[in-house]
Write a protein that holds these residues in place. Sequence first.
Motif, PDB file in Angstrom:
ATOM      1  N   GLN A   2       0.846  -1.183   0.000  1.00  0.00           N
ATOM      2  CA  GLN A   2       0.000   0.000   0.000  1.00  0.00           C
ATOM      3  C   GLN A   2       0.891   1.245   0.000  1.00  0.00           C
ATOM      4  O   GLN A   2       1.946   1.255   0.639  1.00  0.00           O
ATOM      5  N   LEU A   3       0.434   2.280  -0.697  1.00  0.00           N
ATOM      6  CA  LEU A   3       1.172   3.531  -0.802  1.00  0.00           C
ATOM      7  C   LEU A   3       0.289   4.683  -0.347  1.00  0.00           C
ATOM      8  O   LEU A   3      -0.872   4.771  -0.740  1.00  0.00           O
ATOM      9  N   VAL A   4       0.869   5.573   0.453  1.00  0.00           N
ATOM     10  CA  VAL A   4       0.161   6.766   0.909  1.00  0.00           C
ATOM     11  C   VAL A   4       1.021   7.980   0.577  1.00  0.00           C
ATOM     12  O   VAL A   4       2.169   8.071   1.016  1.00  0.00           O
ATOM     13  N   GLU A   5       0.448   8.893  -0.185  1.00  0.00           N
ATOM     14  CA  GLU A   5       1.166  10.083  -0.642  1.00  0.00           C
ATOM     15  C   GLU A   5       0.753  11.297   0.182  1.00  0.00           C
ATOM     16  O   GLU A   5      -0.358  11.363   0.714  1.00  0.00           O
ATOM     17  N   SER A   6       1.640  12.277   0.198  1.00  0.00           N
ATOM     18  CA  SER A   6       1.335  13.550   0.844  1.00  0.00           C
ATOM     19  C   SER A   6       2.192  14.633   0.215  1.00  0.00           C
ATOM     20  O   SER A   6       3.201  14.339  -0.433  1.00  0.00           O
ATOM     21  N   SER A  37       3.877   0.441   2.643  1.00  0.00           N
ATOM     22  CA  SER A  37       3.705  -0.531   3.723  1.00  0.00           C
ATOM     23  C   SER A  37       3.230  -1.845   3.133  1.00  0.00           C
ATOM     24  O   SER A  37       2.739  -1.895   2.007  1.00  0.00           O
ATOM     25  N   GLY A  38       3.374  -2.909   3.922  1.00  0.00           N
ATOM     26  CA  GLY A  38       2.955  -4.219   3.460  1.00  0.00           C
ATOM     27  C   GLY A  38       4.144  -5.096   3.121  1.00  0.00           C
ATOM     28  O   GLY A  38       5.190  -5.001   3.750  1.00  0.00           O
ATOM     29  N   SER A  39       3.997  -5.905   2.105  1.00  0.00           N
ATOM     30  CA  SER A  39       5.032  -6.871   1.719  1.00  0.00           C
ATOM     31  C   SER A  39       6.042  -6.212   0.780  1.00  0.00           C
ATOM     32  O   SER A  39       6.003  -6.374  -0.444  1.00  0.00           O
ATOM     33  N   ILE A  40       6.975  -5.489   1.366  1.00  0.00           N
ATOM     34  CA  ILE A  40       7.970  -4.742   0.597  1.00  0.00           C
ATOM     35  C   ILE A  40       9.115  -5.666   0.222  1.00  0.00           C
ATOM     36  O   ILE A  40       9.736  -6.287   1.088  1.00  0.00           O
ATOM     37  N   SER A  41       9.392  -5.727  -1.070  1.00  0.00           N
ATOM     38  CA  SER A  41      10.523  -6.509  -1.547  1.00  0.00           C
ATOM     39  C   SER A  41      11.819  -5.765  -1.276  1.00  0.00           C
ATOM     40  O   SER A  41      11.868  -4.535  -1.384  1.00  0.00           O
ATOM     41  N   ARG A  42      12.882  -6.483  -0.940  1.00  0.00           N
ATOM     42  CA  ARG A  42      14.153  -5.842  -0.656  1.00  0.00           C
ATOM     43  C   ARG A  42      14.683  -5.120  -1.892  1.00  0.00           C
ATOM     44  O   ARG A  42      15.289  -4.066  -1.796  1.00  0.00           O
ATOM     45  N   VAL A  43      14.454  -5.685  -3.047  1.00  0.00           N
ATOM     46  CA  VAL A  43      14.880  -5.076  -4.312  1.00  0.00           C
ATOM     47  C   VAL A  43      13.638  -4.520  -4.999  1.00  0.00           C
ATOM     48  O   VAL A  43      12.725  -5.273  -5.356  1.00  0.00           O
ATOM     49  N   ASN A  44      13.608  -3.225  -5.168  1.00  0.00           N
ATOM     50  CA  ASN A  44      12.423  -2.624  -5.771  1.00  0.00           C
ATOM     51  C   ASN A  44      12.753  -1.264  -6.369  1.00  0.00           C
ATOM     52  O   ASN A  44      13.858  -0.740  -6.181  1.00  0.00           O
ATOM     53  N   ASN A  46      10.976   2.827   4.103  1.00  0.00           N
ATOM     54  CA  ASN A  46      10.172   2.539   2.900  1.00  0.00           C
ATOM     55  C   ASN A  46       9.443   3.784   2.404  1.00  0.00           C
ATOM     56  O   ASN A  46       8.228   3.743   2.126  1.00  0.00           O
ATOM     57  N   THR A  47      10.169   4.865   2.318  1.00  0.00           N
ATOM     58  CA  THR A  47       9.583   6.103   1.830  1.00  0.00           C
ATOM     59  C   THR A  47      10.380   6.629   0.634  1.00  0.00           C
ATOM     60  O   THR A  47      11.583   6.377   0.510  1.00  0.00           O
ATOM     61  N   VAL A  48       9.686   7.362  -0.201  1.00  0.00           N
ATOM     62  CA  VAL A  48      10.323   8.038  -1.327  1.00  0.00           C
ATOM     63  C   VAL A  48       9.808   9.469  -1.349  1.00  0.00           C
ATOM     64  O   VAL A  48       8.637   9.720  -1.038  1.00  0.00           O
ATOM     65  N   PRO A  81       4.172  26.296 -14.538  1.00  0.00           N
ATOM     66  CA  PRO A  81       2.756  25.915 -14.752  1.00  0.00           C
ATOM     67  C   PRO A  81       2.618  24.575 -15.465  1.00  0.00           C
ATOM     68  O   PRO A  81       1.658  23.842 -15.211  1.00  0.00           O
ATOM     69  N   ASP A  82       3.558  24.231 -16.340  1.00  0.00           N
ATOM     70  CA  ASP A  82       3.507  22.943 -17.045  1.00  0.00           C
ATOM     71  C   ASP A  82       3.689  21.749 -16.114  1.00  0.00           C
ATOM     72  O   ASP A  82       3.439  20.613 -16.519  1.00  0.00           O
ATOM     73  N   ASP A  83       4.128  21.996 -14.887  1.00  0.00           N
ATOM     74  CA  ASP A  83       4.264  20.908 -13.926  1.00  0.00           C
ATOM     75  C   ASP A  83       2.932  20.567 -13.250  1.00  0.00           C
ATOM     76  O   ASP A  83       2.854  19.604 -12.484  1.00  0.00           O
ATOM     77  N   THR A  84       1.908  21.356 -13.520  1.00  0.00           N
ATOM     78  CA  THR A  84       0.597  21.104 -12.933  1.00  0.00           C
ATOM     79  C   THR A  84       0.062  19.756 -13.393  1.00  0.00           C
ATOM     80  O   THR A  84      -0.015  19.481 -14.588  1.00  0.00           O
ATOM     81  N   ALA A  85      -0.265  18.918 -12.432  1.00  0.00           N
ATOM     82  CA  ALA A  85      -0.732  17.571 -12.734  1.00  0.00           C
ATOM     83  C   ALA A  85      -1.095  16.870 -11.434  1.00  0.00           C
ATOM     84  O   ALA A  85      -0.816  17.374 -10.347  1.00  0.00           O
ATOM     85  N   VAL A  86      -1.697  15.706 -11.590  1.00  0.00           N
ATOM     86  CA  VAL A  86      -1.833  14.800 -10.452  1.00  0.00           C
ATOM     87  C   VAL A  86      -0.586  13.913 -10.455  1.00  0.00           C
ATOM     88  O   VAL A  86      -0.249  13.304 -11.474  1.00  0.00           O
ATOM     89  N   TYR A  87       0.075  13.854  -9.328  1.00  0.00           N
ATOM     90  CA  TYR A  87       1.311  13.087  -9.197  1.00  0.00           C
ATOM     91  C   TYR A  87       1.002  11.774  -8.475  1.00  0.00           C
ATOM     92  O   TYR A  87       0.387  11.779  -7.400  1.00  0.00           O
ATOM     93  N   TYR A  88       1.469  10.681  -9.065  1.00  0.00           N
ATOM     94  CA  TYR A  88       1.215   9.351  -8.529  1.00  0.00           C
ATOM     95  C   TYR A  88       2.526   8.697  -8.121  1.00  0.00           C
ATOM     96  O   TYR A  88       3.457   8.595  -8.937  1.00  0.00           O
ATOM     97  N   CYS A  89       2.570   8.235  -6.912  1.00  0.00           N
ATOM     98  CA  CYS A  89       3.695   7.436  -6.442  1.00  0.00           C
ATOM     99  C   CYS A  89       3.499   6.000  -6.940  1.00  0.00           C
ATOM    100  O   CYS A  89       2.359   5.527  -7.054  1.00  0.00           O
ATOM    101  N   TYR A  90       4.589   5.324  -7.230  1.00  0.00           N
ATOM    102  CA  TYR A  90       4.463   3.913  -7.580  1.00  0.00           C
ATOM    103  C   TYR A  90       5.597   3.119  -6.947  1.00  0.00           C
ATOM    104  O   TYR A  90       6.646   3.626  -6.624  1.00  0.00           O
ATOM    105  N   TYR A  91       5.305   1.835  -6.824  1.00  0.00           N
ATOM    106  CA  TYR A  91       6.253   0.849  -6.282  1.00  0.00           C
ATOM    107  C   TYR A  91       6.236  -0.341  -7.216  1.00  0.00           C
ATOM    108  O   TYR A  91       5.167  -0.775  -7.653  1.00  0.00           O
ATOM    109  N   ARG A  92       7.443  -0.860  -7.493  1.00  0.00           N
ATOM    110  CA  ARG A  92       7.499  -2.044  -8.337  1.00  0.00           C
ATOM    111  C   ARG A  92       8.631  -2.947  -7.884  1.00  0.00           C
ATOM    112  O   ARG A  92       9.776  -2.499  -7.774  1.00  0.00           O
TER     113      ARG A  92
END
Length: 116
Positions: free
Chosen positions: A3-7, A25-32, A76-78, A87-98
Amino acid sequence: QVQLVESGGGLVQAGGSLRLSCAASGSISRVNTMGWYRQAPGKQRELVAFITSGGSTNYADSVKGRFTISRDNAKNTVSLQMNSLKPDDTAVYYCYYRALVGSPTWGQGTQVTVSS
């Protein structure tokens, strides 16, 4: 499962700064890999930056020199420090984990609005 929580999103004037954070949080892989994508209205989602668990980073050309991605593997934070915002940076920003295998996990998204 992860699970990811952004702020940290918000409204800022052009030239200003914002810092986004994402906690996994959750089942975090050591390599990601963790990072950020963004999606502006009417546009496709695009990669902003990512960082591997080993510390390697990659940035979109449009943000090089202005944005800095970092992570704390123990927590486990980024984070994404965004300076000289446009202004071109205006957007919805999404965190991801892989992890090495499996599909990516996405955060709920946080709005960044840069006024001119």
